[in-house]
Design an enzyme around this catalytic site. Structure first.
Site, mmCIF file in Angstrom:
data_model
loop_
_atom_site.group_PDB
_atom_site.id
_atom_site.type_symbol
_atom_site.label_atom_id
_atom_site.label_comp_id
_atom_site.label_asym_id
_atom_site.label_seq_id
_atom_site.Cartn_x
_atom_site.Cartn_y
_atom_site.Cartn_z
ATOM 1 N N GLY A 1 0.816 -1.198 0.000
ATOM 2 C CA GLY A 1 0.000 0.000 0.000
ATOM 3 C C GLY A 1 0.855 1.255 0.000
ATOM 4 O O GLY A 1 2.054 1.216 0.273
ATOM 5 N N CYS A 2 0.213 2.384 -0.302
ATOM 6 C CA CYS A 2 0.958 3.640 -0.412
ATOM 7 C C CYS A 2 1.461 4.132 0.943
ATOM 8 O O CYS A 2 2.638 4.482 1.081
ATOM 9 C CB CYS A 2 0.101 4.703 -1.093
ATOM 10 S SG CYS A 2 -1.558 4.906 -0.409
ATOM 11 N N TYR A 3 0.608 4.136 1.958
ATOM 12 C CA TYR A 3 1.069 4.527 3.292
ATOM 13 C C TYR A 3 2.148 3.573 3.820
ATOM 14 O O TYR A 3 3.159 4.030 4.381
ATOM 15 C CB TYR A 3 -0.101 4.547 4.273
ATOM 16 C CG TYR A 3 -1.009 5.755 4.198
ATOM 17 C CD1 TYR A 3 -0.518 7.046 4.392
ATOM 18 C CD2 TYR A 3 -2.372 5.609 3.981
ATOM 19 C CE1 TYR A 3 -1.361 8.153 4.356
ATOM 20 C CE2 TYR A 3 -3.223 6.701 3.948
ATOM 21 C CZ TYR A 3 -2.716 7.977 4.135
ATOM 22 O OH TYR A 3 -3.552 9.062 4.106
#
Length: 337
Positions: A155-157
């Protein structure tokens, strides 16, 4: 040239994937697909994403039985820019045909009893593939990515957070029993292309969300092997993530040990940049880079990480994983070498 099929090509991440593959020296587009019932089916890709007008002229094809058969026989690899449940259902069919799958959803990121029921709302039916999936944090899992058939792109986070924290954890600098605190803000594109009140321009305000229950907290904790406190925020800008991370260090950790941990991890890794100044969104938006900088006050360390959520947080990291998996130059299609 290997042929790459993109499923979920109408969304923001799918569009970034299409652009990166179109310009990649070793890849070509085998087809751009959307769900069988999508209102975007049969539309020209560039009608949804006009910046690719005259560059990517292919239509968005419905993922019906004929399309699946065509992908099985014509594609060399598959990218899933789809909802978690959709990736969960689609990936095993492609894998059974021997196709490498690069999944940008969360469907194969975390092995843990009850994880998907608790954080994604469905029961995982493919434990065999889940156990074989490799987490595609490109700078940290290169050997495993190289030999995997199923790569779960982070995921991006988690990408922003783990890129900042893993050098410290690997060097044993994080105080035992402490929880790093991650305060991160994402642009509105992180919510996807589908219109809603949450991402309406007139409604967007800087605000926290997912307080104490965001699914990326266990993903970060799992792949760091250390519990974290994670608090995301929605920002009133289009793209990018800025994560400010507070870390309690062990006693007697020196400045030289901190610097050595980061340089050992990232010297020679051109995608992660140790900037020498505080990162900002404008430095990374529209690029595949992750910028890091840190400062300390006694045993308290602050690390700031900045990425583009659609690129290093999704599409360009998927391309990094393809490059590693297929033996291409690590920066092919991403950075001029």
């Amino acid at each position: 040239m290997l042929k790459a099929a993109i499923i979920g090509a109408s969304g923001y991440t799918g569009a970034e994937l299409a652009g990166l593959i179109q310009s990649h020296p070793n890849l070509s587009l085998a087809g751009l697909y959307v769900s069988d019932g999508s209102q975007d089916a049969h539309k020209p890709f560039a009608s949804l994403h006009p910046r690719w007008r005259g560059v990517i002229d292919q239509p968005l094809l419905p993922l019906d039985a004929d399309a699946l058969s065509r992908i099985h026989t014509e594609a060399d690899l598959v990218l899933l820019a789809t909802a978690h449940e959709v990736s969960h259902d689609l990936a095993p069919g492609f894998l059974a045909k021997g196709l490498p799958v690069f999944d940008l959803s969360g469907a194969f990121r975390v092995q843990g009893e009850g994880f998907y029921e608790q954080f994604y709302g469905f029961q995982h039916q493919h434990g065999d593939w889940l156990s074989q999936a490799v987490y595609g944090l490109a700078e940290w899992n290169q050997d495993a990515i190289q030999s995997a058939q199923l790569i779960a792109v982070p995921g991006c986070y988690p990408t922003a957070s783990l890129s900042a924290l893993k050098p410290l954890q690997s060097a044993g600098l994080i105080a035992a029993g402490s929880k790093p605190i991650i305060s991160a803000v994402s642009g509105v594109s992180g919510a996807g292309r589908k219109a809603s009140m949450a991402n309406s321009f007139c409604e967007v305000s800087f605000k926290p969300y997912g307080v104490l229950n965001h699914r990326h907290q266990p993903e970060i904790s799992h792949h760091l092997s250390n519990q974290v406190v994670f608090q995301p925020h929605l920002g009133n800008f289009i793209r990018g993530i800025l994560a400010t991370i507070y870390v309690q260090l062990n006693d007697d950790v020196s400045d030289e040990q901190i610097a050595a941990a980061y340089h050992q991890a990232y010297d020679g890794q051109k995608i992660v940049r140790l900037t020498g100044q505080w990162p900002q969104i404008n430095d990374v938006a529209g690029t595949p880079f992750c910028d890091l900088h840190w400062a300390r006050d006694g045993n308290q360390l602050i690390v700031v990480s900045a990425i583009d959520n659609l690129l290093k947080g999704a599409a360009s990291q998927a391309i990094q994983c393809i490059n590693i998996n297929q033996g291409f130059s690590p920066l092919a299609g991403l950075v001029q070498e």
